[in-house]
Structure formats: C-alpha cells, structure tokens
Design a protein around this motif. Structure first.
Motif, PDB file in Angstrom:
ATOM      1  N   ASP A  45      -9.764  -8.990   4.872  1.00  0.00           N
ATOM      2  CA  ASP A  45      -9.364  -7.576   4.864  1.00  0.00           C
ATOM      3  C   ASP A  45     -10.555  -6.690   5.203  1.00  0.00           C
ATOM      4  O   ASP A  45     -10.917  -5.787   4.455  1.00  0.00           O
ATOM      5  CB  ASP A  45      -8.763  -7.192   3.507  1.00  0.00           C
ATOM      6  CG  ASP A  45      -7.381  -7.791   3.310  1.00  0.00           C
ATOM      7  OD1 ASP A  45      -6.706  -8.068   4.310  1.00  0.00           O
ATOM      8  OD2 ASP A  45      -6.984  -7.996   2.156  1.00  0.00           O
ATOM      9  N   ARG A  77      -5.041   1.197   9.745  1.00  0.00           N
ATOM     10  CA  ARG A  77      -4.970   0.264  10.876  1.00  0.00           C
ATOM     11  C   ARG A  77      -5.348   0.962  12.178  1.00  0.00           C
ATOM     12  O   ARG A  77      -6.048   0.389  13.025  1.00  0.00           O
ATOM     13  CB  ARG A  77      -3.568  -0.346  10.971  1.00  0.00           C
ATOM     14  CG  ARG A  77      -3.356  -1.571  10.093  1.00  0.00           C
ATOM     15  CD  ARG A  77      -2.133  -2.354  10.520  1.00  0.00           C
ATOM     16  NE  ARG A  77      -0.908  -1.603  10.371  1.00  0.00           N
ATOM     17  CZ  ARG A  77      -0.144  -1.616   9.285  1.00  0.00           C
ATOM     18  NH1 ARG A  77      -0.499  -2.338   8.238  1.00  0.00           N
ATOM     19  NH2 ARG A  77       0.968  -0.911   9.222  1.00  0.00           N
ATOM     20  N   ALA A 118      -1.512   2.459   5.065  1.00  0.00           N
ATOM     21  CA  ALA A 118      -1.860   1.280   5.848  1.00  0.00           C
ATOM     22  C   ALA A 118      -1.859   1.592   7.343  1.00  0.00           C
ATOM     23  O   ALA A 118      -2.749   1.162   8.079  1.00  0.00           O
ATOM     24  CB  ALA A 118      -0.896   0.141   5.541  1.00  0.00           C
ATOM     25  N   ASN A 133      -5.951 -11.817   6.317  1.00  0.00           N
ATOM     26  CA  ASN A 133      -5.198 -10.626   5.906  1.00  0.00           C
ATOM     27  C   ASN A 133      -4.367 -10.983   4.682  1.00  0.00           C
ATOM     28  O   ASN A 133      -3.392 -11.725   4.778  1.00  0.00           O
ATOM     29  CB  ASN A 133      -4.270 -10.151   7.025  1.00  0.00           C
ATOM     30  CG  ASN A 133      -5.019  -9.687   8.258  1.00  0.00           C
ATOM     31  OD1 ASN A 133      -4.819 -10.209   9.348  1.00  0.00           O
ATOM     32  ND2 ASN A 133      -5.885  -8.706   8.111  1.00  0.00           N
ATOM     33  N   PRO A 148       0.840  -1.204   0.000  1.00  0.00           N
ATOM     34  CA  PRO A 148       0.000   0.000   0.000  1.00  0.00           C
ATOM     35  C   PRO A 148       0.874   1.252   0.000  1.00  0.00           C
ATOM     36  O   PRO A 148       2.056   1.203   0.355  1.00  0.00           O
ATOM     37  CB  PRO A 148      -0.786  -0.116   1.317  1.00  0.00           C
ATOM     38  CG  PRO A 148      -0.649  -1.533   1.741  1.00  0.00           C
ATOM     39  CD  PRO A 148       0.668  -2.004   1.217  1.00  0.00           C
ATOM     40  N   ASP A 189       1.779  -5.918   6.284  1.00  0.00           N
ATOM     41  CA  ASP A 189       1.824  -4.738   5.413  1.00  0.00           C
ATOM     42  C   ASP A 189       0.441  -4.225   5.039  1.00  0.00           C
ATOM     43  O   ASP A 189       0.321  -3.128   4.487  1.00  0.00           O
ATOM     44  CB  ASP A 189       2.602  -5.059   4.127  1.00  0.00           C
ATOM     45  CG  ASP A 189       4.052  -5.395   4.392  1.00  0.00           C
ATOM     46  OD1 ASP A 189       4.720  -4.608   5.087  1.00  0.00           O
ATOM     47  OD2 ASP A 189       4.521  -6.443   3.914  1.00  0.00           O
ATOM     48  N   GLY A 190      -0.586  -4.994   5.298  1.00  0.00           N
ATOM     49  CA  GLY A 190      -1.925  -4.625   4.860  1.00  0.00           C
ATOM     50  C   GLY A 190      -2.615  -3.644   5.788  1.00  0.00           C
ATOM     51  O   GLY A 190      -2.314  -3.567   6.979  1.00  0.00           O
ATOM     52  N   PRO A 191      -3.573  -2.881   5.267  1.00  0.00           N
ATOM     53  CA  PRO A 191      -4.270  -1.884   6.077  1.00  0.00           C
ATOM     54  C   PRO A 191      -5.212  -2.481   7.114  1.00  0.00           C
ATOM     55  O   PRO A 191      -5.639  -1.782   8.027  1.00  0.00           O
ATOM     56  CB  PRO A 191      -5.047  -1.066   5.035  1.00  0.00           C
ATOM     57  CG  PRO A 191      -5.196  -1.971   3.868  1.00  0.00           C
ATOM     58  CD  PRO A 191      -3.972  -2.826   3.844  1.00  0.00           C
TER      59      PRO A 191
END
Length: 216
Positions: A152, A30, A26, A174, A21, A179-181
């Motif tokens: 997600d 989060r 992200a 996820n 992202p 690294d994901g939001p």
C-alpha cells in the motif's frame, strides 16, 4: 514500458467484514498516486512534509484503528511469487512494522523505510533495521537491492528501477484490492516502470499482489 502478466488462481478466500475507506477518499488518493508516478504531479519537500505529518499523527492508533489485521496477500505472494533473489529487501512505507516479521522470515536482510518518524518509532521490536527516508530518493546504491516490498505504497518508478539489481524483484501488495487507495493492477505498475517487465499476480484475502521482474 510494456508488460507480460500471468494471473494465478485465487487460493486465499476473501473473508467478510472488509473495511472500506471513506467514500471518495480512495479515488482521490489513487488519482494523486497515478499522477505522481506518471510525472504529472511533482513530489517536493512540501508534499513530503505533509504526508509525513499525516502519518505521524496516525502512528499511535494505527495498529488498532487503521490496520486491516490481515496479511493474506503478502503470505500468498511469498508462497507463490518466487523464486526470489538473495540479498537485501527494502520494505518501503513500512509503517509500524506489522509486516516486517513476515518479510524477515523470507529474506536475509530487511530494512524498513518510512517517511514518518513516529511510524518508525512504533515499529520498535518488529523492525530491527529502520531508516527514515524519502522513497523518491532512497539511500541505496544503484542496482544493489534484491527485493523491494511496497505494501500500500506510492510508486516512484525511476527510483525503484535505479536501486533494484538486474535480477531484482518488486513485490507490490494491495491489502484491500480495488477498494484500496493504493490499488494498481500489475499491468499498470509495469507500464509505469522504465523498461520491460514481467509480472505474476493474484488475488488473496481482501486484496491482491504482484511480483514484477525485468524481462530479459
């Protein structure tokens, strides 16, 4: 409010070319998701309209420019996270239905739920049962859902606990891992849910998964 988590060894390797992202995005999302789940931030009609509008605008290009194109975490979760109870699976934040056929192969009934109308329109042909609804107030009776699949997705702890059957399962995916939001480790997801939960988790491909059940 407590968890016991078992971590399984990785069997799906992480391929190269992981899509990251934009810098900072992200982290901001989060923080928003965690504040929302903890009740430090309100989820109101204005916020819901804003989020729905953002995803409506992205719907037409989602599959080609936004989707990862990989389902490793979900496949691994379905293979190693069971056994799963019989009954209905609610796929929250189902989007364009990229993962619905895989869920359909595992569960008797899959109902795709999304806040964004245009996302659901793009899912025609993939998601036979589609419902436009807010995940903070699901159109489901208490304790009647066997599985909630959240890929997600924002976490609405009280609502998940309300609709899941006593032996129900939360399937938390996820796609991009840390690294994901929407990344949350299993212990944090379990701690946010009312009551006591047991979790099994693993990394797979670019991301990871957790399967959470109430402790008895």
């Amino acid at each position: 409010m407590s968890a016991v988590t078992a971590t399984l060894p990785r069997i799906w390797p992480s391929p190269g070319g992981k899509p990251l992202p934009p810098t900072g995005m992200a982290e901001v999302f989060r923080a928003f998701a965690r504040d929302l789940a903890a009740g430090r931030r309100a989820w109101d009609a204005g916020t819901a309209r804003f989020i729905a509008g953002q995803f409506d605008e992205l719907a037409a290009e989602w599959d080609t420019s936004r989707a990862t194109g990989r389902d490793d975490p979900l496949r691994d979760a379905l293979d190693r996270g069971g056994p799963f109870p019989d009954g209905t699976c609610l796929e929250l934040g189902s989007g364009t239905g990229l993962f619905t056929p895989l869920l359909d192969s595992a569960f008797e009934w899959v109902i795709s739920v999304d806040l964004a109308e245009q996302m659901l329109r793009q899912a025609v042909g993939r998601s036979p049962l589609r419902v436009r609804a807010d995940a903070s107030a699901l159109p489901a009776a208490d304790a009647q859902v066997a599985v909630i699949a959240a890929i997600d997705m924002l976490l609405f702890p009280a609502e998940i606990a309300r609709v899941l059957a006593p032996d129900g399962v939360l399937l938390w995916i996820n796609q991009l891992g840390e690294d994901g939001p929407q990344y949350w480790p299993a212990d944090d997801v379990a701690a946010a849910l009312p009551g006591q939960w047991h979790a099994v988790e693993a990394q797979a491909g670019w991301g990871g998964w957790a399967v959470l059940r109430r402790r008895v």
